[in-house]
Motif scaffolding. Structure first.
Motif, PDB file in Angstrom:
ATOM      1  N   PRO A  53      12.286  26.783   7.895  1.00  0.00           N
ATOM      2  CA  PRO A  53      11.702  28.130   7.894  1.00  0.00           C
ATOM      3  C   PRO A  53      11.531  28.762   9.265  1.00  0.00           C
ATOM      4  O   PRO A  53      11.198  29.946   9.345  1.00  0.00           O
ATOM      5  N   VAL A  54      11.732  28.011  10.342  1.00  0.00           N
ATOM      6  CA  VAL A  54      11.564  28.590  11.681  1.00  0.00           C
ATOM      7  C   VAL A  54      12.722  29.543  11.956  1.00  0.00           C
ATOM      8  O   VAL A  54      13.874  29.133  12.037  1.00  0.00           O
ATOM      9  N   ALA A  55      12.397  30.821  12.105  1.00  0.00           N
ATOM     10  CA  ALA A  55      13.426  31.847  12.284  1.00  0.00           C
ATOM     11  C   ALA A  55      13.584  32.271  13.731  1.00  0.00           C
ATOM     12  O   ALA A  55      14.573  32.920  14.083  1.00  0.00           O
ATOM     13  N   VAL A  64      19.706  21.404  16.730  1.00  0.00           N
ATOM     14  CA  VAL A  64      18.909  21.542  15.523  1.00  0.00           C
ATOM     15  C   VAL A  64      17.611  22.286  15.798  1.00  0.00           C
ATOM     16  O   VAL A  64      17.003  22.867  14.899  1.00  0.00           O
ATOM     17  N   TRP A  65      17.168  22.312  17.064  1.00  0.00           N
ATOM     18  CA  TRP A  65      15.944  22.992  17.439  1.00  0.00           C
ATOM     19  C   TRP A  65      16.190  24.411  17.939  1.00  0.00           C
ATOM     20  O   TRP A  65      15.246  25.171  18.116  1.00  0.00           O
ATOM     21  N   GLN A  66      17.418  24.767  18.190  1.00  0.00           N
ATOM     22  CA  GLN A  66      17.691  26.076  18.766  1.00  0.00           C
ATOM     23  C   GLN A  66      17.497  27.182  17.731  1.00  0.00           C
ATOM     24  O   GLN A  66      17.922  27.064  16.583  1.00  0.00           O
ATOM     25  N   ARG A  67      16.845  28.229  18.180  1.00  0.00           N
ATOM     26  CA  ARG A  67      16.571  29.392  17.338  1.00  0.00           C
ATOM     27  C   ARG A  67      16.683  30.644  18.199  1.00  0.00           C
ATOM     28  O   ARG A  67      16.650  30.574  19.439  1.00  0.00           O
ATOM     29  N   PRO A  68      16.821  31.811  17.596  1.00  0.00           N
ATOM     30  CA  PRO A  68      16.787  33.045  18.386  1.00  0.00           C
ATOM     31  C   PRO A  68      15.474  33.154  19.160  1.00  0.00           C
ATOM     32  O   PRO A  68      14.430  32.664  18.721  1.00  0.00           O
ATOM     33  N   ILE A  69      15.522  33.795  20.322  1.00  0.00           N
ATOM     34  CA  ILE A  69      14.365  33.907  21.210  1.00  0.00           C
ATOM     35  C   ILE A  69      13.862  35.351  21.181  1.00  0.00           C
ATOM     36  O   ILE A  69      14.633  36.293  21.351  1.00  0.00           O
ATOM     37  N   MET A  99      12.922  30.854  32.796  1.00  0.00           N
ATOM     38  CA  MET A  99      12.905  29.390  32.775  1.00  0.00           C
ATOM     39  C   MET A  99      12.660  28.881  31.350  1.00  0.00           C
ATOM     40  O   MET A  99      13.311  27.937  30.892  1.00  0.00           O
ATOM     41  N   THR A 100      11.738  29.531  30.642  1.00  0.00           N
ATOM     42  CA  THR A 100      11.472  29.132  29.254  1.00  0.00           C
ATOM     43  C   THR A 100      12.691  29.377  28.384  1.00  0.00           C
ATOM     44  O   THR A 100      13.047  28.546  27.535  1.00  0.00           O
ATOM     45  N   SER A 101      13.354  30.499  28.586  1.00  0.00           N
ATOM     46  CA  SER A 101      14.545  30.809  27.803  1.00  0.00           C
ATOM     47  C   SER A 101      15.644  29.773  28.043  1.00  0.00           C
ATOM     48  O   SER A 101      16.299  29.309  27.096  1.00  0.00           O
ATOM     49  N   ARG A 102      15.849  29.386  29.296  1.00  0.00           N
ATOM     50  CA  ARG A 102      16.873  28.373  29.596  1.00  0.00           C
ATOM     51  C   ARG A 102      16.522  27.037  28.960  1.00  0.00           C
ATOM     52  O   ARG A 102      17.397  26.322  28.459  1.00  0.00           O
ATOM     53  N   ARG A 103      15.240  26.697  28.992  1.00  0.00           N
ATOM     54  CA  ARG A 103      14.829  25.429  28.368  1.00  0.00           C
ATOM     55  C   ARG A 103      15.108  25.440  26.870  1.00  0.00           C
ATOM     56  O   ARG A 103      15.582  24.452  26.307  1.00  0.00           O
ATOM     57  N   LEU A 104      14.845  26.564  26.231  1.00  0.00           N
ATOM     58  CA  LEU A 104      15.082  26.649  24.794  1.00  0.00           C
ATOM     59  C   LEU A 104      16.573  26.626  24.474  1.00  0.00           C
ATOM     60  O   LEU A 104      16.984  26.045  23.471  1.00  0.00           O
ATOM     61  N   THR A 121      25.276  28.162  15.985  1.00  0.00           N
ATOM     62  CA  THR A 121      25.266  29.186  17.020  1.00  0.00           C
ATOM     63  C   THR A 121      24.529  30.431  16.531  1.00  0.00           C
ATOM     64  O   THR A 121      24.840  31.541  16.920  1.00  0.00           O
ATOM     65  N   GLN A 122      23.533  30.225  15.688  1.00  0.00           N
ATOM     66  CA  GLN A 122      22.814  31.348  15.101  1.00  0.00           C
ATOM     67  C   GLN A 122      21.972  32.079  16.142  1.00  0.00           C
ATOM     68  O   GLN A 122      21.165  31.474  16.842  1.00  0.00           O
ATOM     69  N   THR A 123      22.163  33.395  16.313  1.00  0.00           N
ATOM     70  CA  THR A 123      21.374  34.187  17.246  1.00  0.00           C
ATOM     71  C   THR A 123      20.787  35.427  16.578  1.00  0.00           C
ATOM     72  O   THR A 123      20.309  36.321  17.264  1.00  0.00           O
TER      73      THR A 123
END
Length: 938
Positions: free
Chosen positions: A335-337, A368-373, A357-362, A264-266
């Motif tokens: 390394p993706v922050a 494992v792919w979720q990262r801060p936006i 829409m892009t934010s909801r998709r992310l 749940t890293q934000t």
């Protein structure tokens, strides 16, 4: 004689078909036999002689409060009498001082071996390999879990000995059992990889030194070469077979939404840091890190190559998100922050729905792919904030001449509006505007002059340091060109960025997360004071306010006086400007006390505290960066002195002016640099920095005088690409265009604006925005014109409770002239007369620009109640239509009259600028002769 050291190479090694590749995963062995039929992964060798700067090993972690005292290269201290790395550390009681050498992500197989030569006065150093589990996170940080498998230990105190490690699979199985016992049997331990060779350098409490030389790693099998292709080949056979083989943890699920992982890293930027980010243009990441950057901002989604390079270089990545998750990259996402949305578009009020829409998709991507936006919206911050975790606010273009108070006022306003809901980063341009640079290069090419070589880095430095007043979590250094292009201007940018990053890093512990406070009073030299408070420490950042576009002066010969209150007078003060904790002694006055700084630098950093012991911490922080900072500043000052002297010679040879060059200033600057060199070589970094920055100040004053000589249009608001970029050597050759003779008649036949009929679809046009927030209009005025029977009047008034902001966010109205067809390779001059009323907030006014230079080269006019001439110089590179635009930003009124577009058409009596021909025998072809035939005649 010792044999020469081999170079780093990659020798081919092909896994035979049908061979079983064993990888320790949860104590299970799985075979790739069927999948390897379509693969030919290669292993390779890494060899590093460790005899050249920069140091490659770094202190990763310890359990004994270890601290690196010195870390350098010995020229003749290696195992073969050549170079090696020397690390001196201090430690208390414990068991670990882990030094790490990052490598590309490789498979943890028995064939992977590492050897290194070390020497110490004490036995005990051990070599190991760090194995990382990308899907297991042990805390709220972005770091995934890792274990270290150790090999042999150093046992020959006082002389060099090689220590090595290999056959790690069995030892790794034991580590896996321990991980499952600690984190649960359902821990996701898929896709482990080795990302570093390590040395546990702990040999006991106290001080110790370790020499490291001749690192060799064999049996490298890249994760991206094997696991990515394996995942693609196995996509039809995952299911139960992979569960049985241990590829999927027991607690994982494979469903329509993809891999499920608990995170749940934000937090986009590490807490307690001021993350320094470079907009990436293909530079090697290890070199980017050597400049003091923590991360890069990519222009496209990352691939396996750059992810592996980032792991190896310890660089974080911020990048646009992929359109869909690629399973082959899952194990390399460490390394993706953060994911950056809207990288190639202007995020204004019309892009809110797309961004949402892009934010909801992310947010719906596999865990494992979720990262801060992150995003850099231009306006509508309150609408963008709910969909973001961090926001980048770009500071205004420096050549536009926005006052420092306005710049900071708007930054603080943005900070106040977004509050603490998201992290804030500031964006600072690390180069001249791209369009201005292209224009300057086109001008140079058209007249045969050398392309721009200089960069006014002091304005970037001031802007970056000034932005700290808003306590940002990160600073993004914007860049549109590679720092490794080989051009002289890029070399200067590299050194400047290195210097600025090290100054920020020096005060980072006391500036990060600090609270802005009211500044101290200043007398004498015009400076702005920013005050940050954190605990018992107060950081004062003083930046020069003597600026003209992107040009600045340091003190301008005046002393800087800080006025202290009685409570501040009793505190201890340290001046950190020269990368040392220089103690300042206040002078008592009737009002309290004062501190005088003679000949201040363009940026002064002072730390104030009621705790005198803070001085030792400040000294340690400064010493970490002082040597490289001294070298960078000395070289930057030397380049500026040389460049200024050459530019004055060019101006004199071109017969631009009879004004004598300021040779006294340049002579003293040259002597100061000469005196600084032995001080630097002797390790006297503070003294050498003092000499270098004095030379720098004198050279800036000389360059300032040269710009005045080459710009007779001043003080009228003017945009001249060569001056905006600091390319005075080009401006000296282009100087005939600064005079009125040689220009054609006005090509814009409707520029007089004397009739209301001119506002028409096929003539002058206008467009509106923010109509729900402001009333705006364009009308024809019969009175008050500059010349003729009329002029255009433009107005904008807020209809909301709060007034309109400045900048693009407050842009309400645009007026556009008809287009004029201009041939290629033609110099163009645009003139207009404007007057303004209102526009009292930061970055408000009327922005005058054209379609060649764009908004980034526009001239901002405000506070001009009388008619003010505005002038733009441009160069066409292809045949094009040229139009003039006027944009209203904020609440106010502006009148426009007598708009002209002219091209350079000199008669025979006025010769155009002539190319500079190289002198015969010149190796560079850049020498300038003062002979008449090499100059242009007026």
């Amino acid at each position: 004689m010792s044999s020469p050291k081999p170079k780093r190479t990659k020798s081919p090694w092909v896994i035979p078909l049908g061979q079983t590749l064993r990888v320790a995963l949860g104590g299970l062995v799985f075979a790739f036999t069927g999948l390897l039929l379509s693969l030919s992964p290669a292993s390779g060798q890494l060899y590093d002689a460790l005899d050249a700067y920069p140091p490659r090993w770094h202190l990763d972690h310890s359990d004994c409060d270890a601290r690196v005292v010195t870390h350098k290269h010995l020229g003749d201290g290696g195992v073969d009498g050549r170079g090696c790395e020397l690390i001196t550390m201090t430690a208390s009681h414990g068991t670990q001082i882990v030094l790490a050498y990052p490598i590309e992500p490789v498979l943890p197989i028995d064939g992977l071996t590492a050897n290194v030569s070390v020497m110490s006065a004490l036995n005990g150093a051990r070599i190991g390999l760090r194995v990382r589990y990308p899907y297991l996170r042990v805390d709220s940080s972005r770091q995934s879990a890792s274990v270290i498998v150790y090999g042999t230990a150093y046992k020959d105190a006082g002389k060099y000995a090689a220590i090595g490690i290999g056959m790690i699979e069995k030892s790794l199985e034991e580590k896996v059992i321990a991980l499952r016992a600690e984190h649960g049997s359902d821990s996701d331990l898929r896709d482990p990889y080795v990302d570093a060779v390590v040395i546990n350098a702990y040999t006991g409490a106290g001080s110790s030194s370790l020499r490291i030389d001749e690192l060799r790693v064999d049996g490298l099998v890249s994760v991206s070469d094997v696991s990515g292709a394996t995942l693609r080949s196995a996509s039809d056979h995952r299911g139960d077979d992979l569960v049985q083989a241990g590829r999927i943890g027991e607690g994982s699920q494979l469903g329509s939404s993809g891999w499920q992982h608990d995170t749940t890293q934000t937090i986009a930027f590490p807490l307690g840091r001021i993350t320094r980010i470079l907009q990436h243009n293909g530079e090697p990441l290890s070199w980017v890190r050597s400049l003091g950057f923590d991360a890069v901002l990519l222009s496209k989604p990352p691939d396996a190559a750059i992810l592996g390079e980032a792991i190896r270089s310890r660089i974080a990545i911020y990048a646009p998100p992929p359109s869909s998750p690629d399973p082959s990259l899952q194990s390399l996402l460490q390394p993706v922050a953060g994911w950056c949305i809207g990288m190639n578009v202007a995020l204004d009020s019309t892009k809110i729905n797309d961004a949402e829409m892009t934010s909801r998709r992310l947010r719906a991507m596999p865990m494992v792919w979720q990262r801060p936006i992150l995003a850099a919206p231009l306006e509508s911050y309150r609408q963008y904030v709910p969909m973001l975790d961090a926001m980048i606010h770009d500071l205004p273009i420096r050549s536009r001449g926005v006052a420092d108070s306005e710049e900071i006022s708007q930054l603080l306003s943005v900070r106040q509006r977004v509050g603490d809901r998201i992290e804030l980063a500031t964006g600072v341009m690390s180069m001249p505007p791209e369009r201005a640079l292209r224009q300057a290069e086109a001008i140079a090419d058209s007249i045969g002059a050398p392309r721009p070589t200089g960069f006014r880095w002091h304005s970037m430095w001031i802007q970056a340091m000034r932005s700290l007043q808003a306590a940002p979590s990160a600073i993004v250094f914007r860049s549109t060109r590679s720092l490794l292009s080989g051009a002289e201007i890029e070399n200067q940018r590299s050194m400047a960025l290195s210097y600025v990053n090290r100054m920020i890093a020096m005060i980072e512990p006391w500036a990060s997360g600090a609270t802005p406070s009211p500044p101290l009073s200043i007398r004498g030299a015009p400076y702005r004071c920013s005050r940050l408070v954190k605990g018992k420490a107060e950081v004062l950042i003083l930046t020069s306010s003597t600026a003209r576009g992107s040009e600045v002066l340091a003190g301008d010969g005046n002393s800087l006086e800080l006025v202290l209150s009685p409570s501040d007078a009793n505190k201890t003060m340290w001046r950190m400007t020269h990368f040392s904790a220089e103690r300042l002694t206040p002078e008592t006055t009737a009002e309290g006390a004062r501190v005088e700084i003679v000949s201040p630098d363009a940026v002064e950093v002072i730390v104030v505290s009621s705790d005198p012991s803070l001085g030792s911490q400040l000294s340690q922080a400064a010493n970490r960066f002082s040597r490289q900072a001294a070298l960078d500043r000395w070289q930057l000052a030397g380049d500026l002195v040389r460049r200024t002297r050459d530019h004055w010679q060019t101006t004199k040879a071109a017969r631009v002016t009879n004004r004598p060059p300021p040779m006294d200033l340049l002579r003293v600057a040259t002597q100061s640099l000469h005196d600084a060199e032995p001080l630097y070589r002797a390790g006297e970094t503070e003294a050498s920095l003092r000499m270098a920055r004095r030379a720098d100040a004198w050279a800036m004053r000389s360059e300032w005088q040269l710009s005045e000589t080459l710009m007779p249009d001043w003080p009228r608001p003017t945009s001249c690409p060569t001056i905006d970029c600091g390319a005075t050597e080009v401006q000296a050759i282009w100087y005939p265009l600064m005079r009125d003779r040689g220009w054609s008649s006005n090509y814009l036949t409707t520029g007089s604006l004397d009739s209301a009929d001119l506002i028409d679809q096929n003539r002058w046009t206008f467009g509106k925005r923010l109509e729900g927030r402001a009333n705006s209009e364009v009308v024809f005025a019969h009175r008050g014109s500059y010349s003729g029977p009329g002029a255009l009047v433009t107005r904008a008034t807020s209809i909301a409770d709060d007034p309109l902001p400045g900048g693009y966010e407050g842009t309400v109205l645009q007026v556009r002239s008809p287009g004029v067809r201009i041939p290629a390779q033609t110099a163009v001059r645009i003139d207009a007369l404007v007057r303004t009323i209102g526009f009292g907030r930061p970055q408000q006014g009327i922005l005058v620009y054209d379609n060649i230079g764009g908004q980034e080269m526009g001239v901002l006019v405000r506070g001009r109640s009388t008619w003010t001439p505005v002038r733009l110089y441009r160069q066409t590179t292809a045949e094009t239509e040229v139009s003039v635009m006027f944009e209203l930003m904020g609440d106010g009124e502006a009148m426009i009259d007598e708009v002209e577009i002219r091209i350079w058409q000199p008669s025979e009596a006025i010769r155009p600028p002539m190319p500079i021909r190289p002198i015969e025998g010149s190796q560079t072809g850049m020498q300038i002769s003062s002979e008449p035939e090499l100059t242009h005649k007026h």
